[in-house]
Design a protein around this motif. Structure first.
Motif, short mmCIF file in Angstrom:
data_model
loop_
_atom_site.label_atom_id
_atom_site.label_comp_id
_atom_site.label_asym_id
_atom_site.label_seq_id
_atom_site.Cartn_x
_atom_site.Cartn_y
_atom_site.Cartn_z
N SER A 126 0.83 -1.20 0.00
CA SER A 126 0.00 0.00 0.00
C SER A 126 0.87 1.26 0.00
O SER A 126 2.06 1.22 0.31
CB SER A 126 -0.91 0.00 1.22
OG SER A 126 -0.16 0.26 2.38
N ILE A 127 0.25 2.37 -0.35
CA ILE A 127 0.96 3.64 -0.38
C ILE A 127 1.48 3.99 1.01
O ILE A 127 2.60 4.47 1.16
CB ILE A 127 0.03 4.75 -0.92
CG1 ILE A 127 -0.25 4.50 -2.41
CG2 ILE A 127 0.65 6.12 -0.71
CD1 ILE A 127 -1.27 5.44 -3.00
N LEU A 128 0.70 3.72 2.02
CA LEU A 128 1.11 4.01 3.39
C LEU A 128 2.34 3.19 3.78
O LEU A 128 3.29 3.71 4.37
CB LEU A 128 -0.04 3.74 4.36
CG LEU A 128 0.23 4.07 5.82
CD1 LEU A 128 0.53 5.56 5.99
CD2 LEU A 128 -0.95 3.67 6.67
N LYS A 129 2.34 1.90 3.43
CA LYS A 129 3.49 1.03 3.73
C LYS A 129 4.74 1.49 2.98
O LYS A 129 5.84 1.45 3.51
CB LYS A 129 3.17 -0.43 3.38
CG LYS A 129 2.13 -1.06 4.25
CD LYS A 129 2.72 -1.48 5.56
CE LYS A 129 1.67 -2.23 6.35
NZ LYS A 129 2.04 -2.37 7.73
N LYS A 130 4.57 1.91 1.72
CA LYS A 130 5.71 2.41 0.95
C LYS A 130 6.28 3.67 1.58
O LYS A 130 7.50 3.82 1.70
CB LYS A 130 5.30 2.71 -0.50
CG LYS A 130 5.10 1.49 -1.35
CD LYS A 130 4.73 1.88 -2.76
CE LYS A 130 4.46 0.66 -3.60
NZ LYS A 130 4.06 1.00 -4.98
N TRP A 131 5.41 4.55 2.00
CA TRP A 131 5.84 5.79 2.63
C TRP A 131 6.56 5.49 3.95
O TRP A 131 7.59 6.06 4.26
CB TRP A 131 4.64 6.69 2.85
CG TRP A 131 4.99 8.07 3.34
CD1 TRP A 131 5.92 8.93 2.82
CD2 TRP A 131 4.43 8.72 4.46
NE1 TRP A 131 5.95 10.09 3.54
CE2 TRP A 131 5.03 9.99 4.56
CE3 TRP A 131 3.44 8.38 5.38
CZ2 TRP A 131 4.71 10.90 5.55
CZ3 TRP A 131 3.12 9.30 6.36
CH2 TRP A 131 3.75 10.54 6.43
N GLN A 132 6.01 4.55 4.70
CA GLN A 132 6.61 4.14 5.96
C GLN A 132 8.02 3.57 5.72
O GLN A 132 8.95 3.89 6.43
CB GLN A 132 5.72 3.10 6.63
CG GLN A 132 6.12 2.71 8.02
CD GLN A 132 5.17 1.69 8.61
OE1 GLN A 132 4.64 0.83 7.90
NE2 GLN A 132 4.95 1.77 9.91
N GLN A 153 10.00 4.21 3.15
CA GLN A 153 10.88 5.30 2.72
C GLN A 153 11.34 6.13 3.90
O GLN A 153 12.52 6.51 3.98
CB GLN A 153 10.16 6.20 1.70
CG GLN A 153 9.99 5.56 0.35
CD GLN A 153 9.15 6.42 -0.59
OE1 GLN A 153 8.44 7.33 -0.15
NE2 GLN A 153 9.23 6.12 -1.87
N LEU A 154 10.44 6.41 4.82
CA LEU A 154 10.82 7.16 6.02
C LEU A 154 11.79 6.35 6.89
O LEU A 154 12.74 6.90 7.45
CB LEU A 154 9.59 7.56 6.81
CG LEU A 154 8.74 8.67 6.19
CD1 LEU A 154 7.44 8.85 6.95
CD2 LEU A 154 9.53 9.97 6.15
N HIS A 155 11.57 5.05 6.97
CA HIS A 155 12.48 4.18 7.71
C HIS A 155 13.89 4.28 7.12
O HIS A 155 14.86 4.49 7.84
CB HIS A 155 11.99 2.72 7.65
CG HIS A 155 13.00 1.75 8.16
ND1 HIS A 155 13.13 1.45 9.49
CD2 HIS A 155 13.94 1.02 7.51
CE1 HIS A 155 14.10 0.58 9.65
NE2 HIS A 155 14.60 0.30 8.45
N HIS A 190 15.14 6.66 5.26
CA HIS A 190 15.65 8.01 5.45
C HIS A 190 16.27 8.17 6.84
O HIS A 190 17.39 8.65 7.00
CB HIS A 190 14.54 9.04 5.24
CG HIS A 190 14.91 10.42 5.68
ND1 HIS A 190 15.77 11.23 4.95
CD2 HIS A 190 14.57 11.13 6.78
CE1 HIS A 190 15.92 12.37 5.59
NE2 HIS A 190 15.20 12.33 6.70
N PHE A 201 8.17 4.21 12.37
CA PHE A 201 9.14 4.13 11.28
C PHE A 201 9.84 2.78 11.24
O PHE A 201 10.87 2.63 10.58
CB PHE A 201 10.18 5.25 11.40
CG PHE A 201 9.56 6.61 11.45
CD1 PHE A 201 8.88 7.14 10.36
CD2 PHE A 201 9.62 7.37 12.61
CE1 PHE A 201 8.30 8.38 10.41
CE2 PHE A 201 9.05 8.63 12.67
CZ PHE A 201 8.38 9.13 11.57
#
Length: 141
Positions: free
Chosen positions: A2-8, A10-12, A14, A95
């Protein structure tokens, strides 16, 4: 994913890269025979995998090596009476960074070798492995 998992994820990544820039490590090549202190990082969700790692650690100890284990439990266990230190999803922040004193101690321990015995990508385990003060890391990349 999901988009939320992908964002999570990416933040991890980063925050892991940001943390990695702050860490000084003593990397050093050492033969396995010379290594005296070995850390083993693994996913303990499956009972067969736990038994394999436990047997491997006992074999290393029989060879005179000091071994410290840290396991990740991806799913809740009924009665975790383990003989090794572990952490679970409950101890992750948003994260996917592990937040426990056991993890912090493991990261700061100056192992001669850190053996990563997990086969599937687990961001919390990768986080620990990346920031570890081990002289040499062994495992999949």
């Amino acid at each position: 994913m999901s988009i939320l998992k992908k964002w999570q994820a990416q933040l991890h990544d980063h925050f892991l890269n940001k943390q990695l820039n702050l860490v000084k490590r003593n990397q050093q090549a050492i033969s396995f025979d010379q290594a005296s202190f070995i850390g083993i990082l693994f996913d303990a969700t499956e009972p067969t995998h736990r038994q394999f790692v436990k047997t491997y650690a006992e074999n290393l100890q029989a060879k005179g090596k000091k071994v410290k284990l840290l396991a990740f439990l991806d799913e809740p266990q009924q009665q975790p009476n383990f003989t090794f230190k572990h952490f679970s999803r409950k101890e992750l922040d948003w994260f996917l960074r592990p937040k426990s004193t056991e993890v912090d101690k493991f990261i700061q321990t100056p192992f001669d070798y850190l053996i990563n015995l997990y086969q599937i990508q687990k961001r919390p385990l990768e986080y620990i492995s990346t920031l570890s003060q081990a002289k040499l890391r062994v495992g999949t990349y």
